[in-house]
Write an enzyme that holds these catalytic residues in place. Sequence first.
Site, PDB file in Angstrom:
ATOM      1  N   PHE A   1       1.038  -1.076   0.137  1.00  0.00           N
ATOM      2  CA  PHE A   1      -0.182  -0.280  -0.188  1.00  0.00           C
ATOM      3  C   PHE A   1       1.177   1.258   0.099  1.00  0.00           C
ATOM      4  O   PHE A   1       2.024   1.017   0.260  1.00  0.00           O
ATOM      5  CB  PHE A   1      -0.894  -0.119   1.098  1.00  0.00           C
ATOM      6  CG  PHE A   1      -2.163  -0.080   1.262  1.00  0.00           C
ATOM      7  CD1 PHE A   1      -2.335  -0.972   0.516  1.00  0.00           C
ATOM      8  CD2 PHE A   1      -3.103   0.688   1.784  1.00  0.00           C
ATOM      9  CE1 PHE A   1      -4.334  -1.398  -0.401  1.00  0.00           C
ATOM     10  CE2 PHE A   1      -4.238   0.719   0.886  1.00  0.00           C
ATOM     11  CZ  PHE A   1      -4.894  -0.834   0.805  1.00  0.00           C
TER      12      PHE A   1
ATOM     13  N   GLN B   1      -8.601  13.715   3.886  1.00  0.00           N
ATOM     14  CA  GLN B   1      -7.917  13.284   2.965  1.00  0.00           C
ATOM     15  C   GLN B   1      -8.375  13.374   2.144  1.00  0.00           C
ATOM     16  O   GLN B   1      -9.472  13.064   1.650  1.00  0.00           O
ATOM     17  CB  GLN B   1      -7.629  11.769   3.654  1.00  0.00           C
ATOM     18  CG  GLN B   1      -7.020  11.174   2.340  1.00  0.00           C
ATOM     19  CD  GLN B   1      -5.832   9.941   3.268  1.00  0.00           C
ATOM     20  OE1 GLN B   1      -7.192   9.478   3.758  1.00  0.00           O
ATOM     21  NE2 GLN B   1      -4.916   9.868   3.501  1.00  0.00           N
TER      22      GLN B   1
ATOM     23  N   HIS C   1      -9.190  11.834  -1.062  1.00  0.00           N
ATOM     24  CA  HIS C   1      -8.790   9.961  -1.828  1.00  0.00           C
ATOM     25  C   HIS C   1      -8.153  10.672  -3.574  1.00  0.00           C
ATOM     26  O   HIS C   1      -8.592  10.921  -4.115  1.00  0.00           O
ATOM     27  CB  HIS C   1      -9.267   8.936  -1.620  1.00  0.00           C
ATOM     28  CG  HIS C   1      -8.510   7.608  -2.226  1.00  0.00           C
ATOM     29  ND1 HIS C   1      -8.534   7.241  -2.781  1.00  0.00           N
ATOM     30  CD2 HIS C   1      -8.553   6.570  -1.227  1.00  0.00           C
ATOM     31  CE1 HIS C   1      -7.677   6.093  -3.525  1.00  0.00           C
ATOM     32  NE2 HIS C   1      -7.700   6.083  -1.840  1.00  0.00           N
TER      33      HIS C   1
ATOM     34  N   LEU D   1     -15.240   5.162  -4.416  1.00  0.00           N
ATOM     35  CA  LEU D   1     -13.939   5.010  -3.845  1.00  0.00           C
ATOM     36  C   LEU D   1     -13.622   3.384  -5.198  1.00  0.00           C
ATOM     37  O   LEU D   1     -14.207   2.897  -5.308  1.00  0.00           O
ATOM     38  CB  LEU D   1     -13.469   4.499  -2.373  1.00  0.00           C
ATOM     39  CG  LEU D   1     -12.249   4.449  -2.572  1.00  0.00           C
ATOM     40  CD1 LEU D   1     -11.114   5.335  -2.566  1.00  0.00           C
ATOM     41  CD2 LEU D   1     -11.894   3.371  -1.435  1.00  0.00           C
TER      42      LEU D   1
ATOM     43  N   GLU E   1      -7.038   2.032  -3.260  1.00  0.00           N
ATOM     44  CA  GLU E   1      -5.201   1.809  -3.386  1.00  0.00           C
ATOM     45  C   GLU E   1      -4.659   0.695  -3.687  1.00  0.00           C
ATOM     46  O   GLU E   1      -3.824   0.546  -4.046  1.00  0.00           O
ATOM     47  CB  GLU E   1      -5.076   2.509  -1.781  1.00  0.00           C
ATOM     48  CG  GLU E   1      -3.413   3.195  -2.268  1.00  0.00           C
ATOM     49  CD  GLU E   1      -3.083   3.769  -0.725  1.00  0.00           C
ATOM     50  OE1 GLU E   1      -3.487   4.740  -0.287  1.00  0.00           O
ATOM     51  OE2 GLU E   1      -2.134   3.273  -0.338  1.00  0.00           O
TER      52      GLU E   1
ATOM     53  N   ARG F   1      -0.566   9.478   0.150  1.00  0.00           N
ATOM     54  CA  ARG F   1      -2.354   9.878  -0.618  1.00  0.00           C
ATOM     55  C   ARG F   1      -2.177  11.288  -0.825  1.00  0.00           C
ATOM     56  O   ARG F   1      -2.668  11.705  -1.129  1.00  0.00           O
ATOM     57  CB  ARG F   1      -3.566  10.032   0.125  1.00  0.00           C
ATOM     58  CG  ARG F   1      -3.560   8.538   0.268  1.00  0.00           C
ATOM     59  CD  ARG F   1      -4.944   7.436   0.629  1.00  0.00           C
ATOM     60  NE  ARG F   1      -5.058   6.012   0.680  1.00  0.00           N
ATOM     61  CZ  ARG F   1      -5.954   5.612   1.249  1.00  0.00           C
ATOM     62  NH1 ARG F   1      -6.783   6.246   2.094  1.00  0.00           N
ATOM     63  NH2 ARG F   1      -6.037   4.141   1.103  1.00  0.00           N
TER      64      ARG F   1
ATOM     65  N   HIS G   1     -12.626  11.772   1.306  1.00  0.00           N
ATOM     66  CA  HIS G   1     -12.395  10.342   1.802  1.00  0.00           C
ATOM     67  C   HIS G   1     -12.646  10.064   3.730  1.00  0.00           C
ATOM     68  O   HIS G   1     -13.076   9.328   4.147  1.00  0.00           O
ATOM     69  CB  HIS G   1     -11.118   9.757   1.745  1.00  0.00           C
ATOM     70  CG  HIS G   1     -10.917   8.672   1.060  1.00  0.00           C
ATOM     71  ND1 HIS G   1     -11.932   7.348   1.243  1.00  0.00           N
ATOM     72  CD2 HIS G   1      -9.978   7.950   2.321  1.00  0.00           C
ATOM     73  CE1 HIS G   1     -12.376   6.191   1.412  1.00  0.00           C
ATOM     74  NE2 HIS G   1     -10.572   6.200   1.936  1.00  0.00           N
TER      75      HIS G   1
ATOM     76  N   ARG H   1      -2.951  10.581   6.441  1.00  0.00           N
ATOM     77  CA  ARG H   1      -3.318   8.838   7.358  1.00  0.00           C
ATOM     78  C   ARG H   1      -2.979   7.739   6.202  1.00  0.00           C
ATOM     79  O   ARG H   1      -3.349   7.920   4.493  1.00  0.00           O
ATOM     80  CB  ARG H   1      -4.816   8.694   7.150  1.00  0.00           C
ATOM     81  CG  ARG H   1      -4.857   7.244   7.378  1.00  0.00           C
ATOM     82  CD  ARG H   1      -6.593   7.003   8.125  1.00  0.00           C
ATOM     83  NE  ARG H   1      -7.183   7.251   6.450  1.00  0.00           N
ATOM     84  CZ  ARG H   1      -7.829   5.692   5.829  1.00  0.00           C
ATOM     85  NH1 ARG H   1      -7.426   4.598   6.402  1.00  0.00           N
ATOM     86  NH2 ARG H   1      -8.812   5.825   4.630  1.00  0.00           N
TER      87      ARG H   1
END
Lengths: 584, 231
Positions: free
Chosen positions: A117, A238, A240, A250, A253, A284, A351, A396
Site C-alpha cells: 500500500f 484526506q 483520496h 472509491l 489504493e 495519498r 475520503h 493518514r
Amino acid sequence: MERRKFDVAIIGAGGAGMRAALQLSSGGYNVAVLSKVFPTRSHTVAAQGGITAALGNVTEDNWLWHMYDTVKGSDYLGDQDAIEYLCRMGPQAVYEMEHFGLPFSRLENGKIYQRPFGGQSRNFGGEQATRTCAAADRTGHAMLHTLYQRNIQAKTHFFVEYMAIDLVRDGEGRVLGVVAFDMEKGEPLLIEARATLLATGGAGRIFQASTNAFINTGDGLGMASRSGIPLEDMEFWQFHPTGVQGAGVLISEGVRGEGGYLVNGNGERFMERYAPHAKDLAGRDVVARAIALEIHEGRGCGEARDHVLLKLDHIGREKIMARLPGIREISINFAHVDPLEAPIPVVPTVHYMMGGIPAHYRGQVVVPARTGPEEAVQGLYAIGECACVSVHGANRLGGNSLLDLLVFGRAAADHIVEFLKENPASPPIPADGTDLARSRLARWERRQGSERVADIYRDMQRIMQAHCGVFRKAEVLEQGLVKLEEVRRRLDDAAISDHSKVYNTARIEALELENLMEVAFATIRSALARRESRGAHARDDYPERNDKSWLKHTLVHRDGTIDYKPVRLKPLTVPSFPPKTRSY
Amino acid sequence: MRFSIYRYDPDTDSSPYMKDYDLDIGSKDMMLLDALIMIKARDDTLSLRRSCREGVCGSDAMNINGKNGLACITPLSSLKEPVELRPLPGLPVIRDLIVDMEPFFRQYHSIRPYLVNNDPPPETERLQSPEERAVLDGLYECILCACCTTACPSFWWNPEKFVGPAGLLQAWRFIADSRDQATSQRLDDLEDPYRLFRCHSIMNCVDACPKGLNPTAAIGEIKRMMVRRTV
Ligand SMILES: Cc1cc2nc3c(=O)[nH]c(=O)nc-3n(C[C@H](O)[C@H](O)[C@H](O)COP(=O)(O)OP(=O)(O)OC[C@H]3O[C@@H](n4cnc5c(N)ncnc54)[C@H](O)[C@@H]3O)c2cc1C
Ligand code: SF4
Ligand code: SF4
Ligand code: FES
C-alpha cells in the site's frame, strides 16, 4: 422521557464501536450500542483495500518500520505515543480478528494475505513493504460482519435505528449518558450510562463529492462541540487520489498496490515525476495533489481534460478477479468501464477526516485545562474516525484506519473497565440535563419557514468543495466562511414538511445537517488559521511546512476561538522520530 | 420520467396508495437512488433507507417494477416506465418503502452466524489454504439486503419457521469454513421440516440477489451434506 440504564453507552456500530462493544460485553458489562442504521450497514462496510499491520507474511517486517512510515505519513503531526501503540498492537489486533472468523484472503502457506500500500517502507524509508492484510477488496465488509456476528454471540444490546441527539453532562462536566430518539417511532429515549463512547464515524458529507455514505454526517462531532468540547485538527481532510469521476465512489489504493498506475492525457505515467522512488504508491496527499496539478495544467484526460486514468488491465484477468472483484463491480456500475479492458476515470475525492474529537491513546476525551496542558472529560470516550488520537496527523496512510478502529476500540474498552471500577455509582441526571436535546428535537416541529433543508444542504456542500478543496488560500477560505455564515442563517429559517412521528427521514436529515454545519465551520476556520502546508492541508499562499510555528494541533471551539496544543513527539518506549523533510 | 411510488404513513393514511412523480432527468444515465433523492428533495415526506450508495450496505432494497433490487445500483436506463416502486414483499411495512426487517434478521441470528472453534487460539493466525478459503467466495459477500428472502414464496408463508435463503447461505458459509468446528450442531439445528426443508428450489432467490450470490446452491450443499451423514 423514557429512561434506560446501562454501564456503557456506545454511539456507533461501525468497526470502532463494535470492537469496543465486544470487549465490554464479553467482559460481562451491560452495554448499549446505538446506531442510525443496522450495524452491518455502517460505513466500515465500504472499506476495500485492507488493514495494515506488520505481520511480515510476505516480506520481512517490523512494527517499528510501520511506526516510522506512519509518523512520516502524518507529516510529523501525529502523536508518537499513540502511533507507537497503534503499530505495536497492530499484529495482535489482526490475529484477534482472524480468530473471530474474519475470512482473510490467504497466501500459499495458509497465512493471511498482505499487499503493498502507499507510504509503506522497510527499514525506515527503504524498499516498498507489503503490509496491508486483505480479504480480497472487501476487507471492511468482512471485518464489520465478523464483529457484528461476535457481538450477537456476546449478547450485546443493540438499539438499531436510534439516533443520538446530544450528550447529557452535569455541572461538574461529567458525561452521564445520551439522549437518542427511536427513528421508527419518533420517541426520545434517555440512556443513562456511567461511560459514554462516541464512535460515530466520519463526516465526508460536508463536501459535494465524497467517498462517504449518506449517514457520515459527523453527529459525534456535533454532539461534542455543542457540549463545549473543541475539535482537533479539522483542517486535515484526506482527498483520496482515486474516486470514480462524477460518482465519487472509491477505487481502492489496493489497485495501485496490485500493480495499477495512473496516466495523464498525454498517456504519461506522471507519478514518476512527483515521487521518483515510490511513484504511484507515494503518500495519498502527494498523489492527490499531483493529479490535481496535472488536471489544472491541462494534462487531464477526456474531452474536458477533467480527470486522469487508472490503468490496471495489464495486471491480468486472474489477479483482478481474485483480488479486486469488488473494484471491477464498482467500475462497471459507476464508471461504465470494465477494468479488464479499459482504464478507470478518476479524480481526487474527499475520503477521510484526520481531525475529530480530541482523545488520548486509551480513548478518553481530553480538553484544554485551566491549569496544565489538558484534562480528561470524565465518562466520555471517542474512537474511530470521529476521534483525533492523533495517529494520522496531517495525512493518514491507507489501511491504518481499520487498524485504528480495532486497536483503540479495544484500548478504550479496557480503560472504561478501569473507569467503571473506580466509579461504581452513577451521578444523578441534573434537571436540565436533557434540555439541549429536547430543544433540538422540538425545533423541527416548527411548521413555518421559507427555506428547505435539501437546498441548504446542497449549498453547504458546494461552498466546502469550492472554498476548501485540495489547494487552499486565504481569500478563498475567507469568502467561503462568509458564504457559510449566510447558509447557516438560512438554516434558522428552514422547516420540513414531514411532521409524522413514524420514520421521519426529513427530520433525521435536518438534524444531520446541523451536525454537518458544525463540522464545516470547524474545518474552514481551522484551515484559515493554519498558515503553512502540511500533509493534506496545502496552502498556495504558504506552500512550505513550518515546524517552528506550526508543529502543533489545532483546537477549534464552537464560538470560533482557536487554541493549540503541542504534538506529542515522545513515544511510549522507543526513541522519537524527529521531523525531517518528507519525500517519496 | 414517471415514477409510481407506494406511499403509506400509518400516522396519517388509512391505507396505502400509489403516488406518481415526474422527474426531468435529462440525458444523463443515473441510478434509481439518485432519482429518489431528487424526488425527496421536492417531497421530503417520502421515506426510504439508504446509506452507502454503492451496493455494499444493503439499505435500499425495494421492489422495482416487480423485482427486488438495490436502488443504488439499478440504472434508470434499465427500467421500463412508469417505474413502479414498492416496499419489499412479505415483510410488514413501517412507512412508504421502509419495511420491518425484524423477521429477516431473526432468522439470520437463528443460524448462529459466528465462527465456532473451541481450540485455544494460536499466537498468530490459524492457517487456511487458498483452496479452503476459496470455498467461502460467493458466501461471505452477502450484504443482508433481504432481496432474496423476500422473493421466496416459502418465506412468505412461513417467516417464523423457514430460515430463508439469506440465512441458509450464511449457515453454509460457516459449515464450509475449514476453521469452524460446529458442523454437526449446525446440521442438527437445520434438520427440521421447516427450517431447511421448506425450500423447494424455486430459485427466485438466485434471480433476486443483487450481489450475484447463489443461495439455492448453498442450500443444495447443506441438503447433500445431510444425506451424506445419514448413510
Ligand atoms: C469507501 C471507503 C473505503 C475505505 N477503505 C479503507 C481501507 O481499505 N482501509 C482502511 O484502513 N480504511 C479505509 N477507509 C476508512 C475507514 O473505513 C473508516 O475510517 C472507518 O471504517 C470508520 O469506522 P468507524 O467505526 O469510525 O465509523 P463507521 O463505520 O462510519 O460507523 C459509524 C457508526 O456510527 C453510527 N452513528 C453515527 N451517528 C450516529 C448518531 N447520531 N446516533 C447513533 N448512531 C450514529 C452509524 O450508524 C454507524 O453505526 C475507507 C473509507 C471509505 C469511505
Ligand atoms: S430456492 Fe428455496 S430459498 Fe430460494 S426462493 Fe426458492 S424456495 Fe426460496
Ligand atoms: S444473498 Fe444476496 S439477496 Fe440475499 S441477503 Fe445476501 S446479498 Fe441480499
Ligand atoms: S445504499 Fe447501500 S446498498 Fe444501496
